[in-house]
Design a protein around this motif. Structure first.
Motif, PDB file in Angstrom:
ATOM      1  N   LEU A 128      13.150   9.770   9.604  1.00 18.58           N
ATOM      2  CA  LEU A 128      12.826  10.943  10.420  1.00 18.58           C
ATOM      3  C   LEU A 128      12.286  10.517  11.782  1.00 18.58           C
ATOM      4  CD1 LEU A 128      11.165  13.238   7.720  1.00 18.58           C
ATOM      5  CD2 LEU A 128      13.374  13.615   8.831  1.00 18.58           C
ATOM      6  N   GLN A 129      11.507   9.472  11.794  1.00 22.58           N
ATOM      7  CA  GLN A 129      10.915   8.985  13.044  1.00 22.58           C
ATOM      8  C   GLN A 129      11.974   8.501  14.019  1.00 22.58           C
ATOM      9  OE1 GLN A 129       8.014   6.010  12.007  1.00 22.58           O
ATOM     10  NE2 GLN A 129       6.683   7.468  10.933  1.00 22.58           N
ATOM     11  N   VAL A 130      13.068   7.944  13.501  1.00 18.40           N
ATOM     12  CA  VAL A 130      14.120   7.440  14.399  1.00 18.40           C
ATOM     13  C   VAL A 130      15.109   8.535  14.781  1.00 18.40           C
ATOM     14  CG1 VAL A 130      13.895   5.097  13.548  1.00 18.40           C
ATOM     15  CG2 VAL A 130      15.582   6.617  12.498  1.00 18.40           C
ATOM     16  N   GLY A 131      14.837   9.764  14.331  1.00 19.14           N
ATOM     17  CA  GLY A 131      15.634  10.893  14.808  1.00 19.14           C
ATOM     18  C   GLY A 131      16.670  11.461  13.872  1.00 19.14           C
ATOM     19  N   LEU A 132      16.718  10.979  12.623  1.00 12.63           N
ATOM     20  CA  LEU A 132      17.694  11.540  11.699  1.00 12.63           C
ATOM     21  C   LEU A 132      17.276  12.943  11.277  1.00 12.63           C
ATOM     22  CD1 LEU A 132      18.689   8.612  11.591  1.00 12.63           C
ATOM     23  CD2 LEU A 132      19.064   8.911   9.135  1.00 12.63           C
ATOM     24  N   PRO A 133      18.244  13.848  11.076  1.00  8.92           N
ATOM     25  CA  PRO A 133      17.912  15.191  10.596  1.00  8.92           C
ATOM     26  C   PRO A 133      17.275  15.128   9.209  1.00  8.92           C
ATOM     27  CG  PRO A 133      20.167  15.087  11.420  1.00  8.92           C
ATOM     28  CD  PRO A 133      19.679  13.681  11.318  1.00  8.92           C
ATOM     29  N   GLU A 134      16.498  16.122   8.881  1.00  9.95           N
ATOM     30  CA  GLU A 134      15.801  16.181   7.594  1.00  9.95           C
ATOM     31  C   GLU A 134      16.757  15.988   6.418  1.00  9.95           C
ATOM     32  OE1 GLU A 134      12.896  16.813   4.633  1.00  9.95           O
ATOM     33  OE2 GLU A 134      12.521  16.690   6.789  1.00  9.95           O
ATOM     34  N   GLY A 135      17.881  16.706   6.454  1.00 10.27           N
ATOM     35  CA  GLY A 135      18.824  16.632   5.337  1.00 10.27           C
ATOM     36  C   GLY A 135      19.399  15.245   5.143  1.00 10.27           C
ATOM     37  N   LEU A 136      19.794  14.604   6.241  1.00 13.22           N
ATOM     38  CA  LEU A 136      20.382  13.267   6.147  1.00 13.22           C
ATOM     39  C   LEU A 136      19.336  12.240   5.749  1.00 13.22           C
ATOM     40  CD1 LEU A 136      22.748  11.377   6.460  1.00 13.22           C
ATOM     41  CD2 LEU A 136      22.288  11.259   8.917  1.00 13.22           C
ATOM     42  N   ALA A 137      18.135  12.349   6.301  1.00 13.78           N
ATOM     43  CA  ALA A 137      17.059  11.424   5.932  1.00 13.78           C
ATOM     44  C   ALA A 137      16.746  11.533   4.443  1.00 13.78           C
ATOM     45  CB  ALA A 137      15.813  11.712   6.756  1.00 13.78           C
ATOM     46  N   GLY A 138      16.727  12.760   3.933  1.00 14.31           N
ATOM     47  CA  GLY A 138      16.471  12.970   2.518  1.00 14.31           C
ATOM     48  C   GLY A 138      17.585  12.413   1.653  1.00 14.31           C
ATOM     49  N   LEU A 139      18.828  12.587   2.114  1.00 15.53           N
ATOM     50  CA  LEU A 139      19.977  12.081   1.362  1.00 15.53           C
ATOM     51  C   LEU A 139      19.932  10.562   1.262  1.00 15.53           C
ATOM     52  CD1 LEU A 139      22.825  12.313   0.083  1.00 15.53           C
ATOM     53  CD2 LEU A 139      23.743  12.224   2.405  1.00 15.53           C
TER      54      LEU A 139
END
Length: 284
Positions: free
Chosen positions: A232-243
């Motif tokens: 999340l800190q590097v800018g990934l969307p919530e959904g992708l970071a969670g995946l």
């Protein structure tokens, strides 16, 4: 006729390339949301038809006259099951004789969060009355190869897969398997658990990367929540970071491992080694 959904995607294009080796272009239907993306295939004689999961009428027209359909799972997490239902309904109405669906490895017991929509789709197929075959694809090696630039930049690969072994294969290997199944007879009712011949941990992945680059790359294993926070800190969307974090955590539990070698038997050759995919990524 053989139709492929998601035909402009990475897997869809590879499947069509495989089919073109043995199937006349006029018998291949490239079903895609935006037909203009496939002008190159249309120029070869491939039948390109609009097929938008959100527009059921386009699906019915796209599947007209189709004997076998490769339903490549949608990439819209959270919408997959609904979109797949529309495609399955349209295939039934069009009289499609066989649906091959790209599910996920060991879908039934899989701890992967993304496995839920695959299980829903498998249940829809079972209830549809349309003959079907399940291609339960394992991980693509390219999924991890995509992290190589960052790993080289920072000297480390982050993850939460622990010592979990990952039996991945190149995307082209799975495409070859789909092409074989689509051209074979007697596939209805079969379930293929598809994975690479060899497995590795992420520590072994970076060891191979270090070997090929001459640089020392470390694997830093983290708790799932911490790994997600970094993404999340590097800018990934919530959904992708969670995946991504969930997938790594599931890998630690064995979700991405299989040693049955069904994939190499199906394609008649060994699956692409990890070192080859890493080398290709470094040249890209």
């Amino acid at each position: 006729m053989i139709a492929i959904t998601g035909a402009s995607g990475q897997l869809g294009r590879l499947v069509i390339q495989e089919l073109l080796k043995t199937v006349p272009t006029s018998q291949i239907v490239a079903a895609v949301r935006t037909p203009s993306k496939l002008q190159d295939l249309a120029a070869l004689g491939v039948v390109v038809r609009e097929a938008d999961y959100e527009k059921p009428a386009t699906l019915a027209a796209a599947f007209a006259g189709v004997d076998k359909l490769l339903l490549i799972s949608s990439n819209e997490l959270g919408r997959r099951a609904t979109q797949h239902r529309a495609a399955i309904d349209a295939a039934r109405q069009a009289g499609v004789g066989l649906i091959a669906y790209t599910s996920v490895l060991h879908a039934d017991p899989s701890p992967l969060a993304l496995a839920g929509e695959h299980r829903e789709t498998e249940a829809m197929l079972q209830a549809s009355g349309v003959p079907y075959v399940l291609l339960r694809n394992g991980w693509y090696t390219e999924n991890y190869a995509a992290s190589i630039p960052s790993a080289l930049q920072h000297g480390a690969l982050l993850g939460s897969a622990g010592e979990g072994r990952i039996a991945s294969a190149a995307r082209a290997d799975y495409a070859a398997a789909a092409a074989v199944v689509l051209q074979a007879e007697g596939q209805a009712g079969k379930v293929y658990e598809l994975a690479g011949d060899a497995s590795y941990t992420l520590a072994e992945f970076v060891a191979e990367l270090s070997k090929q680059t001459g640089k020392t790359i470390a694997y830093n294993n983290m708790p799932e929540a911490d790994f997600k926070a970094v993404l999340l800190q590097v800018g990934l969307p919530e959904g992708l970071a969670g995946l991504l974090s969930d997938s790594d955590a599931a890998a630690a539990k064995g979700a991405l491992f299989d040693d049955g070698r069904a994939l190499s038997r199906l394609i008649g050759r060994p699956t692409t080694p990890l070192a080859v995919t890493i080398a290709a990524a470094l040249k890209a």
